[in-house]
Write a protein that holds these residues in place. Structure first.
Motif, PDB file in Angstrom:
ATOM      1  N   ALA A  21       0.824  -1.211   0.000  1.00 29.31           N
ATOM      2  CA  ALA A  21       0.000   0.000   0.000  1.00 29.31           C
ATOM      3  C   ALA A  21       0.859   1.263   0.000  1.00 29.31           C
ATOM      4  O   ALA A  21       0.531   2.256  -0.684  1.00 29.31           O
ATOM      5  N   GLN A  22       1.954   1.260   0.735  1.00 32.13           N
ATOM      6  CA  GLN A  22       2.840   2.426   0.741  1.00 32.13           C
ATOM      7  C   GLN A  22       3.471   2.657  -0.623  1.00 32.13           C
ATOM      8  O   GLN A  22       3.570   3.797  -1.101  1.00 32.13           O
ATOM      9  N   ARG A  23       3.892   1.586  -1.293  1.00 28.91           N
ATOM     10  CA  ARG A  23       4.487   1.732  -2.624  1.00 28.91           C
ATOM     11  C   ARG A  23       3.469   2.238  -3.631  1.00 28.91           C
ATOM     12  O   ARG A  23       3.794   3.065  -4.495  1.00 28.91           O
ATOM     13  N   LEU A  24       2.235   1.755  -3.540  1.00 30.52           N
ATOM     14  CA  LEU A  24       1.209   2.262  -4.445  1.00 30.52           C
ATOM     15  C   LEU A  24       0.929   3.737  -4.199  1.00 30.52           C
ATOM     16  O   LEU A  24       0.703   4.512  -5.150  1.00 30.52           O
ATOM     17  N   PHE A  25       0.943   4.142  -2.940  1.00 31.38           N
ATOM     18  CA  PHE A  25       0.708   5.550  -2.631  1.00 31.38           C
ATOM     19  C   PHE A  25       1.838   6.438  -3.172  1.00 31.38           C
ATOM     20  O   PHE A  25       1.593   7.517  -3.728  1.00 31.38           O
ATOM     21  N   GLU A  26       3.065   5.960  -3.045  1.00 30.94           N
ATOM     22  CA  GLU A  26       4.203   6.724  -3.583  1.00 30.94           C
ATOM     23  C   GLU A  26       4.152   6.807  -5.108  1.00 30.94           C
ATOM     24  O   GLU A  26       4.446   7.859  -5.695  1.00 30.94           O
ATOM     25  N   LYS A  27       3.795   5.721  -5.771  1.00 30.40           N
ATOM     26  CA  LYS A  27       3.674   5.745  -7.226  1.00 30.40           C
ATOM     27  C   LYS A  27       2.569   6.682  -7.691  1.00 30.40           C
ATOM     28  O   LYS A  27       2.688   7.366  -8.710  1.00 30.40           O
ATOM     29  N   ALA A  28       1.474   6.730  -6.911  1.00 31.59           N
ATOM     30  CA  ALA A  28       0.364   7.609  -7.303  1.00 31.59           C
ATOM     31  C   ALA A  28       0.753   9.072  -7.210  1.00 31.59           C
ATOM     32  O   ALA A  28       0.253   9.907  -7.983  1.00 31.59           O
ATOM     33  N   LEU A  29       1.662   9.441  -6.293  1.00 31.99           N
ATOM     34  CA  LEU A  29       2.097  10.829  -6.162  1.00 31.99           C
ATOM     35  C   LEU A  29       3.150  11.224  -7.187  1.00 31.99           C
ATOM     36  O   LEU A  29       3.386  12.421  -7.394  1.00 31.99           O
ATOM     37  N   SER A  30       3.798  10.287  -7.840  1.00 31.79           N
ATOM     38  CA  SER A  30       4.831  10.598  -8.835  1.00 31.79           C
ATOM     39  C   SER A  30       4.190  10.893 -10.188  1.00 31.79           C
ATOM     40  O   SER A  30       2.970  10.830 -10.352  1.00 31.79           O
ATOM     41  N   ASP A  31       5.072  11.201 -11.223  1.00 33.22           N
ATOM     42  CA  ASP A  31       4.567  11.505 -12.558  1.00 33.22           C
ATOM     43  C   ASP A  31       4.459  10.266 -13.434  1.00 33.22           C
ATOM     44  O   ASP A  31       4.088  10.366 -14.602  1.00 33.22           O
ATOM     45  N   GLU A  32       4.764   9.097 -12.928  1.00 34.26           N
ATOM     46  CA  GLU A  32       4.700   7.893 -13.738  1.00 34.26           C
ATOM     47  C   GLU A  32       3.270   7.560 -14.176  1.00 34.26           C
ATOM     48  O   GLU A  32       3.074   7.131 -15.318  1.00 34.26           O
ATOM     49  N   PRO A  33       2.257   7.706 -13.341  1.00 33.03           N
ATOM     50  CA  PRO A  33       0.905   7.441 -13.859  1.00 33.03           C
ATOM     51  C   PRO A  33       0.514   8.358 -15.010  1.00 33.03           C
ATOM     52  O   PRO A  33      -0.165   7.924 -15.954  1.00 33.03           O
ATOM     53  N   ILE A  34       0.941   9.627 -14.975  1.00 33.86           N
ATOM     54  CA  ILE A  34       0.616  10.552 -16.070  1.00 33.86           C
ATOM     55  C   ILE A  34       1.318  10.112 -17.342  1.00 33.86           C
ATOM     56  O   ILE A  34       0.737  10.143 -18.447  1.00 33.86           O
ATOM     57  N   LYS A  35       2.579   9.722 -17.240  1.00 35.71           N
ATOM     58  CA  LYS A  35       3.302   9.245 -18.416  1.00 35.71           C
ATOM     59  C   LYS A  35       2.648   7.997 -18.999  1.00 35.71           C
ATOM     60  O   LYS A  35       2.508   7.859 -20.221  1.00 35.71           O
ATOM     61  N   LEU A  36       2.278   7.095 -18.146  1.00 31.07           N
ATOM     62  CA  LEU A  36       1.634   5.871 -18.625  1.00 31.07           C
ATOM     63  C   LEU A  36       0.311   6.178 -19.307  1.00 31.07           C
ATOM     64  O   LEU A  36      -0.005   5.610 -20.360  1.00 31.07           O
ATOM     65  N   LEU A  37      -0.468   7.113 -18.766  1.00 30.14           N
ATOM     66  CA  LEU A  37      -1.728   7.500 -19.396  1.00 30.14           C
ATOM     67  C   LEU A  37      -1.497   8.174 -20.743  1.00 30.14           C
ATOM     68  O   LEU A  37      -2.241   7.932 -21.702  1.00 30.14           O
ATOM     69  N   ARG A  38      -0.431   9.001 -20.843  1.00 31.04           N
ATOM     70  CA  ARG A  38      -0.141   9.684 -22.110  1.00 31.04           C
ATOM     71  C   ARG A  38       0.259   8.686 -23.189  1.00 31.04           C
ATOM     72  O   ARG A  38      -0.198   8.773 -24.339  1.00 31.04           O
TER      73      ARG A  38
ATOM     74  N   ILE B  18      -3.701   4.426 -28.470  1.00 30.20           N
ATOM     75  CA  ILE B  18      -5.099   4.262 -28.865  1.00 30.20           C
ATOM     76  C   ILE B  18      -5.436   5.187 -30.024  1.00 30.20           C
ATOM     77  O   ILE B  18      -6.146   4.811 -30.970  1.00 30.20           O
ATOM     78  N   TRP B  19      -4.906   6.406 -29.974  1.00 28.49           N
ATOM     79  CA  TRP B  19      -5.163   7.387 -31.047  1.00 28.49           C
ATOM     80  C   TRP B  19      -4.605   6.911 -32.372  1.00 28.49           C
ATOM     81  O   TRP B  19      -5.244   7.030 -33.412  1.00 28.49           O
ATOM     82  N   GLU B  20      -3.415   6.329 -32.377  1.00 31.27           N
ATOM     83  CA  GLU B  20      -2.807   5.821 -33.610  1.00 31.27           C
ATOM     84  C   GLU B  20      -3.568   4.613 -34.143  1.00 31.27           C
ATOM     85  O   GLU B  20      -3.737   4.455 -35.349  1.00 31.27           O
ATOM     86  N   ASN B  21      -3.999   3.726 -33.258  1.00 33.79           N
ATOM     87  CA  ASN B  21      -4.734   2.549 -33.722  1.00 33.79           C
ATOM     88  C   ASN B  21      -6.076   2.912 -34.334  1.00 33.79           C
ATOM     89  O   ASN B  21      -6.593   2.178 -35.189  1.00 33.79           O
ATOM     90  N   MET B  22      -6.641   4.024 -33.917  1.00 35.28           N
ATOM     91  CA  MET B  22      -7.897   4.477 -34.505  1.00 35.28           C
ATOM     92  C   MET B  22      -7.692   5.163 -35.853  1.00 35.28           C
ATOM     93  O   MET B  22      -8.667   5.508 -36.521  1.00 35.28           O
ATOM     94  N   GLY B  23      -6.445   5.357 -36.299  1.00 34.90           N
ATOM     95  CA  GLY B  23      -6.161   5.948 -37.605  1.00 34.90           C
ATOM     96  C   GLY B  23      -5.909   7.430 -37.580  1.00 34.90           C
ATOM     97  O   GLY B  23      -5.767   8.045 -38.648  1.00 34.90           O
ATOM     98  N   PHE B  24      -5.843   8.017 -36.432  1.00 33.97           N
ATOM     99  CA  PHE B  24      -5.580   9.447 -36.332  1.00 33.97           C
ATOM    100  C   PHE B  24      -4.124   9.645 -35.943  1.00 33.97           C
ATOM    101  O   PHE B  24      -3.661   9.125 -34.920  1.00 33.97           O
TER     102      PHE B  24
END
Length: 323
Positions: free
Chosen positions: A279-296, A302-308
């Motif tokens: 739980a502590q490691r998940l909390f630390e990961k949530a506060l970092s910028d890695e989730p934003i990078k992964l979402l980007r 997904i955008w490329e697979n849709m042909g755009f």
């Protein structure tokens, strides 16, 4: 007037009885009493429960038909009901060990003999649960028939034993009789069944019916009501012993064995602190910028697979194709 006589008559107790004790102040303090109920034939423990449901229709009431009834009873037969105590005595054993005080152990030894009370007719018919379910499913509850073709002898008589019993009936007459039998011991139930069989045999032989004698027998047994005739409604009832351990429970334990194993692993991880560390490691990961990078990255894929595709990406790909 004799003063000695008046003084002796004023006393409320004799010389053999202890004098009455005056009420003390601590007698008024609420106290807790531990009462152990008696065991054996004087125990107040419940040994049978019955549930009956009956319904009647308009046309059934007009034509005088019996109501539709179903009755279920669960009976617990205790050891004292199927045994007779022959002797009872106590034995004293002295245990001596060096360096320890002598210990005396008193054991009560009871010698008993089994008492064979036969099961009622509905308990003599079926050899087990599979036999009862097969008869009920294929042909319904049927009356027993003698197998004259095979020449087989009479079946072995079954007797009451210690344990649980299941009783089911669709006859309202059997339900009423069952309620009457709830105030009888197994011995009295056996006597009642023998009396019914004896009277039915006399009825079949066409013997003269002595109502006074029958009422006398019924009165001795403690029953009050109209005894004759005694129709055999046992073919509409089932009496079977319940097993001590149900096989379904063992199957459920086998099915749920992986679940218990997983729950054991989770319990060990919580006790060791691994869940807290995760739980502590998940909390630390949530506060970092890695989730934003992964979402980007995921959004761009997904955008490329849709042909755009962006213009910059297309131009860069065209320049790579030129020599």
């Amino acid at each position: 007037m004799h003063p000695h006589a008046s003084s002796s008559s004023s006393t409320s107790y004799t010389s053999q009885d202890p004098p009455p004790r005056s009420e003390l102040w601590w007698d008024r303090i609420p106290s807790i009493k531990i009462v152990r109920p008696p065991k054996g034939p004087f125990s107040p423990q419940v040994d049978e429960r019955c549930f009956t449901y009956c319904s009647q229709s308009i046309t059934g009431r007009i034509h005088g038909h019996d109501p539709w009834c179903r009755t279920i009873c669960i009976r617990k037969v205790f050891l004292h009901e199927v045994t007779r105590i022959l002797s009872r005595h106590q034995t004293e054993t002295i245990h001596k060990q060096p360096g320890k005080p002598t210990r005396r152990e008193i054991t009560e030894v009871i010698e008993a003999a089994p008492v064979n009370h036969p099961l009622p007719p509905e308990g003599q018919r079926y050899s087990g649960w599979l036999h009862a379910m097969f008869e009920a499913t294929v042909g319904g509850l049927v009356a027993p028939q003698e197998d004259s073709a095979t020449g087989a002898g009479p079946p072995e008589t079954k007797y009451w034993k210690e344990g649980w019993y299941f009783w089911w009936s669709r006859s309202r007459w059997a339900a009423q009789e069952r309620m009457d039998l709830m105030r009888r011991s197994l011995e009295s139930q056996t006597e009642w069944q023998q009396l019914k069989e004896r009277r039915n045999e006399e009825w079949e032989r066409g013997a003269s019916y002595d109502e006074h004698r029958l009422n006398e027998d019924v009165r001795v047994l403690g029953d009050h009501g109209n005894a004759p005739p005694f129709p055999d409604v046992s073919h509409e009832s089932i009496l079977l012993p319940l097993p001590d351990t149900f096989p379904l429970g063992e199957q459920m334990r086998n099915v749920l064995a992986p679940t218990w194993k997983v729950l054991g692993v989770v319990r060990e991880s919580v006790a060791s602190g691994a869940q807290k560390e995760l739980a502590q490691r998940l909390f630390e990961k949530a506060l970092s910028d890695e989730p934003i990078k992964l979402l980007r990255v995921a959004s761009s894929m997904i955008w490329e697979n849709m042909g755009f595709k962006d213009d910059d990406d297309s131009k860069s790909s065209d320049t790579r194709k030129k020599p």
